[in-house]
Design a protein around this motif. Sequence first.
Motif, PDB file in Angstrom:
ATOM      1  N   PHE A 322       0.822  -1.209   0.000  1.00 40.03           N
ATOM      2  CA  PHE A 322       0.000   0.000   0.000  1.00 40.03           C
ATOM      3  C   PHE A 322       0.858   1.262   0.000  1.00 40.03           C
ATOM      4  O   PHE A 322       0.602   2.189  -0.781  1.00 40.03           O
ATOM      5  N   MET A 323       1.860   1.326   0.864  1.00 40.84           N
ATOM      6  CA  MET A 323       2.693   2.516   0.969  1.00 40.84           C
ATOM      7  C   MET A 323       3.523   2.738  -0.293  1.00 40.84           C
ATOM      8  O   MET A 323       3.838   3.877  -0.650  1.00 40.84           O
ATOM      9  N   GLN A 324       3.843   1.670  -0.988  1.00 35.59           N
ATOM     10  CA  GLN A 324       4.647   1.791  -2.200  1.00 35.59           C
ATOM     11  C   GLN A 324       3.820   2.166  -3.427  1.00 35.59           C
ATOM     12  O   GLN A 324       4.345   2.762  -4.375  1.00 35.59           O
ATOM     13  N   THR A 325       2.527   1.833  -3.434  1.00 33.40           N
ATOM     14  CA  THR A 325       1.746   1.975  -4.662  1.00 33.40           C
ATOM     15  C   THR A 325       0.572   2.938  -4.586  1.00 33.40           C
ATOM     16  O   THR A 325       0.056   3.362  -5.629  1.00 33.40           O
ATOM     17  N   SER A 326       0.109   3.290  -3.395  1.00 32.65           N
ATOM     18  CA  SER A 326      -1.134   4.065  -3.301  1.00 32.65           C
ATOM     19  C   SER A 326      -0.982   5.522  -3.698  1.00 32.65           C
ATOM     20  O   SER A 326      -1.937   6.143  -4.180  1.00 32.65           O
ATOM     21  N   GLY A 327       0.201   6.112  -3.477  1.00 33.76           N
ATOM     22  CA  GLY A 327       0.391   7.522  -3.766  1.00 33.76           C
ATOM     23  C   GLY A 327      -0.145   8.439  -2.685  1.00 33.76           C
ATOM     24  O   GLY A 327      -0.030   9.672  -2.789  1.00 33.76           O
ATOM     25  N   LEU A 328      -0.740   7.890  -1.632  1.00 31.69           N
ATOM     26  CA  LEU A 328      -1.261   8.700  -0.532  1.00 31.69           C
ATOM     27  C   LEU A 328      -0.142   9.031   0.453  1.00 31.69           C
ATOM     28  O   LEU A 328       0.650   8.161   0.832  1.00 31.69           O
ATOM     29  N   GLU A 329      -0.085  10.295   0.852  1.00 38.37           N
ATOM     30  CA  GLU A 329       0.939  10.747   1.792  1.00 38.37           C
ATOM     31  C   GLU A 329       0.482  10.530   3.235  1.00 38.37           C
ATOM     32  O   GLU A 329      -0.731  10.482   3.503  1.00 38.37           O
ATOM     33  N   PRO A 330       1.446  10.415   4.160  1.00 39.55           N
ATOM     34  CA  PRO A 330       1.085  10.221   5.570  1.00 39.55           C
ATOM     35  C   PRO A 330       0.104  11.261   6.101  1.00 39.55           C
ATOM     36  O   PRO A 330      -0.817  10.932   6.846  1.00 39.55           O
ATOM     37  N   LYS A 331       0.278  12.531   5.704  1.00 41.17           N
ATOM     38  CA  LYS A 331      -0.637  13.572   6.202  1.00 41.17           C
ATOM     39  C   LYS A 331      -2.068  13.328   5.708  1.00 41.17           C
ATOM     40  O   LYS A 331      -3.043  13.584   6.431  1.00 41.17           O
ATOM     41  N   ASP A 332      -2.192  12.820   4.464  1.00 42.12           N
ATOM     42  CA  ASP A 332      -3.526  12.507   3.941  1.00 42.12           C
ATOM     43  C   ASP A 332      -4.159  11.352   4.712  1.00 42.12           C
ATOM     44  O   ASP A 332      -5.358  11.367   4.999  1.00 42.12           O
ATOM     45  N   LEU A 333      -3.345  10.355   5.046  1.00 41.06           N
ATOM     46  CA  LEU A 333      -3.855   9.193   5.770  1.00 41.06           C
ATOM     47  C   LEU A 333      -4.271   9.570   7.182  1.00 41.06           C
ATOM     48  O   LEU A 333      -5.305   9.116   7.682  1.00 41.06           O
ATOM     49  N   ARG A 334      -3.479  10.410   7.825  1.00 36.25           N
ATOM     50  CA  ARG A 334      -3.835  10.842   9.184  1.00 36.25           C
ATOM     51  C   ARG A 334      -5.132  11.650   9.175  1.00 36.25           C
ATOM     52  O   ARG A 334      -5.952  11.540  10.098  1.00 36.25           O
ATOM     53  N   GLU A 335      -5.329  12.463   8.139  1.00 39.27           N
ATOM     54  CA  GLU A 335      -6.546  13.258   8.039  1.00 39.27           C
ATOM     55  C   GLU A 335      -7.766  12.357   7.822  1.00 39.27           C
ATOM     56  O   GLU A 335      -8.841  12.582   8.398  1.00 39.27           O
ATOM     57  N   LYS A 336      -7.613  11.329   7.004  1.00 43.87           N
ATOM     58  CA  LYS A 336      -8.703  10.384   6.792  1.00 43.87           C
ATOM     59  C   LYS A 336      -9.091   9.699   8.096  1.00 43.87           C
ATOM     60  O   LYS A 336     -10.271   9.520   8.404  1.00 43.87           O
ATOM     61  N   ALA A 337      -8.082   9.290   8.872  1.00 44.64           N
ATOM     62  CA  ALA A 337      -8.361   8.635  10.153  1.00 44.64           C
ATOM     63  C   ALA A 337      -9.040   9.588  11.120  1.00 44.64           C
ATOM     64  O   ALA A 337      -9.973   9.217  11.849  1.00 44.64           O
ATOM     65  N   ARG A 338      -8.580  10.830  11.122  1.00 42.49           N
ATOM     66  CA  ARG A 338      -9.142  11.825  12.042  1.00 42.49           C
ATOM     67  C   ARG A 338     -10.603  12.110  11.743  1.00 42.49           C
ATOM     68  O   ARG A 338     -11.427  12.301  12.657  1.00 42.49           O
ATOM     69  N   THR A 339     -10.964  12.109  10.473  1.00 43.60           N
ATOM     70  CA  THR A 339     -12.338  12.432  10.073  1.00 43.60           C
ATOM     71  C   THR A 339     -13.217  11.193   9.910  1.00 43.60           C
ATOM     72  O   THR A 339     -14.371  11.294   9.494  1.00 43.60           O
ATOM     73  N   GLY A 340     -12.667  10.011  10.220  1.00 42.09           N
ATOM     74  CA  GLY A 340     -13.460   8.794  10.178  1.00 42.09           C
ATOM     75  C   GLY A 340     -13.667   8.209   8.796  1.00 42.09           C
ATOM     76  O   GLY A 340     -14.543   7.355   8.607  1.00 42.09           O
ATOM     77  N   GLN A 341     -12.858   8.621   7.828  1.00 46.74           N
ATOM     78  CA  GLN A 341     -12.969   8.055   6.481  1.00 46.74           C
ATOM     79  C   GLN A 341     -12.333   6.668   6.448  1.00 46.74           C
ATOM     80  O   GLN A 341     -11.361   6.409   7.157  1.00 46.74           O
ATOM     81  N   THR A 342     -12.877   5.793   5.621  1.00 50.87           N
ATOM     82  CA  THR A 342     -12.324   4.445   5.505  1.00 50.87           C
ATOM     83  C   THR A 342     -12.049   4.116   4.040  1.00 50.87           C
ATOM     84  O   THR A 342     -12.617   4.733   3.122  1.00 50.87           O
ATOM     85  N   LEU A 343     -11.185   3.129   3.834  1.00 50.17           N
ATOM     86  CA  LEU A 343     -10.861   2.612   2.509  1.00 50.17           C
ATOM     87  C   LEU A 343     -11.131   1.127   2.483  1.00 50.17           C
ATOM     88  O   LEU A 343     -11.033   0.447   3.517  1.00 50.17           O
ATOM     89  N   LYS A 344     -11.473   0.595   1.329  1.00 53.19           N
ATOM     90  CA  LYS A 344     -11.681  -0.827   1.162  1.00 53.19           C
ATOM     91  C   LYS A 344     -10.341  -1.528   0.962  1.00 53.19           C
ATOM     92  O   LYS A 344      -9.614  -1.189   0.021  1.00 53.19           O
ATOM     93  N   ILE A 345     -10.040  -2.475   1.835  1.00 49.13           N
ATOM     94  CA  ILE A 345      -8.730  -3.096   1.789  1.00 49.13           C
ATOM     95  C   ILE A 345      -8.508  -3.863   0.482  1.00 49.13           C
ATOM     96  O   ILE A 345      -7.401  -3.916  -0.037  1.00 49.13           O
ATOM     97  N   HIS A 346      -9.594  -4.422  -0.085  1.00 48.39           N
ATOM     98  CA  HIS A 346      -9.418  -5.204  -1.308  1.00 48.39           C
ATOM     99  C   HIS A 346      -9.121  -4.313  -2.522  1.00 48.39           C
ATOM    100  O   HIS A 346      -8.651  -4.813  -3.542  1.00 48.39           O
ATOM    101  N   ASP A 347      -9.379  -3.001  -2.416  1.00 40.08           N
ATOM    102  CA  ASP A 347      -9.049  -2.095  -3.510  1.00 40.08           C
ATOM    103  C   ASP A 347      -7.549  -1.876  -3.638  1.00 40.08           C
ATOM    104  O   ASP A 347      -7.084  -1.406  -4.689  1.00 40.08           O
ATOM    105  N   TYR A 348      -6.800  -2.191  -2.578  1.00 39.47           N
ATOM    106  CA  TYR A 348      -5.362  -1.922  -2.579  1.00 39.47           C
ATOM    107  C   TYR A 348      -4.531  -3.201  -2.428  1.00 39.47           C
ATOM    108  O   TYR A 348      -3.304  -3.138  -2.484  1.00 39.47           O
ATOM    109  N   ALA A 349      -5.186  -4.323  -2.193  1.00 41.53           N
ATOM    110  CA  ALA A 349      -4.452  -5.576  -2.040  1.00 41.53           C
ATOM    111  C   ALA A 349      -3.908  -6.007  -3.397  1.00 41.53           C
ATOM    112  O   ALA A 349      -4.516  -5.743  -4.446  1.00 41.53           O
ATOM    113  N   HIS A 350      -2.739  -6.680  -3.385  1.00 38.87           N
ATOM    114  CA  HIS A 350      -2.150  -7.120  -4.657  1.00 38.87           C
ATOM    115  C   HIS A 350      -2.308  -8.623  -4.798  1.00 38.87           C
ATOM    116  O   HIS A 350      -2.618  -9.310  -3.855  1.00 38.87           O
TER     117      HIS A 350
END
Length: 350
Positions: A322-350
């Motif tokens: 995920f960290m190598q391929t998603s293109g999402l930065e740590p600050k974006d991920l922390r903001e998603k967690a703070r606001t309660g946003q979720t991602l589907k794990i199967h969308d990023y699994a290889h």
Amino acid sequence: MDASIDSALLAVEVYNKPRTTFRSEGFINLMVMAWTRLFHAYFNATIGDRYYYKRKNGRYELVDGERKAWELSTCIKKYDELDKAVESNLNFFIKLRNKIAHRHIEKREVDTLIFGECQSLLFNYESLLIALFGEEYSINESLVYSLQFSQIRTKQQEAASRSALSKDLSDLVSFVEKYRNTLDEDTFNSLQYSVKLIQIPKISNTNRADAAVEFVRWDTLSAEDKEAYEQLTVIIKDKTVRVEAANVGRIKPKEVVRRVNERLQGKSITQPLHTALYKIFDVRPTKGAEDPFETNTQYCIYDEPHNDYVYQDAWVEFLVHFMQTSGLEPKDLREKARTGQTLKIHDYAH
């Protein structure tokens, strides 16, 4: 008391009707009601009407204008004389009832999966009923064994059925397995937690008044008898494989971070970022959740003795990818967690 017994009898009637499509749901809800009313009858006889909730000002809590009585989980704590296995059985059904409250399960897999726990729930109910109010309240003489169809489904049919399990049903099956694995061996093997019976058709009776079916308690058999029964091809015996070693190959959060960072190139994660990631992908509940066992067991497992969580190798593999391929930065991920946003794990699994 009559209301409690009526609920139990209706639960059995619902369960034994062959065309019932909500067998487990109906049985569980009615038996929880039967147990709750049994405790209320006992408390009313011993402590009066003090089994109602009161506010700090001394006034009763009201629900739709009626006094709010202790629910079953509170009754169990207040009674405090139940055998450990009986309490484990009751807690199993309290949790399971909460899970099926908004689901309608029509497949038989849940019925067969939890048959042993259902039978113990009923046996335990009558045992406590008699212990608290006397033999005259025994209700077993009004019940008979339910009739069974003889055909056993083929392996192909079972496989096809499993492949068609809905997500709701898969979640329930996963819950049952996880709950059982939290129990110690003595509790799991106790008839007060789950009845384990072998049904033996009697080819011939020495007495024509004998019962046509004999139920043999597995835990009372000698080693020789058990071996003999295992040889009979007519017996279908489900066997649960229980692994005695605990947390073999499981990883603590700090070790997850270390292993991920070892393999990342140009990026790294911190412990707070790891917390954000498990929230975003919903692999485990947050601290203080009602049910700590609600994990994605492919990646994370609740460790009850230590009241914390351990992770699987698959979680490390996923995070690296995920960290190598998603293109999402740590600050974006922390903001998603703070606001309660979720991602589907199967969308990023290889």
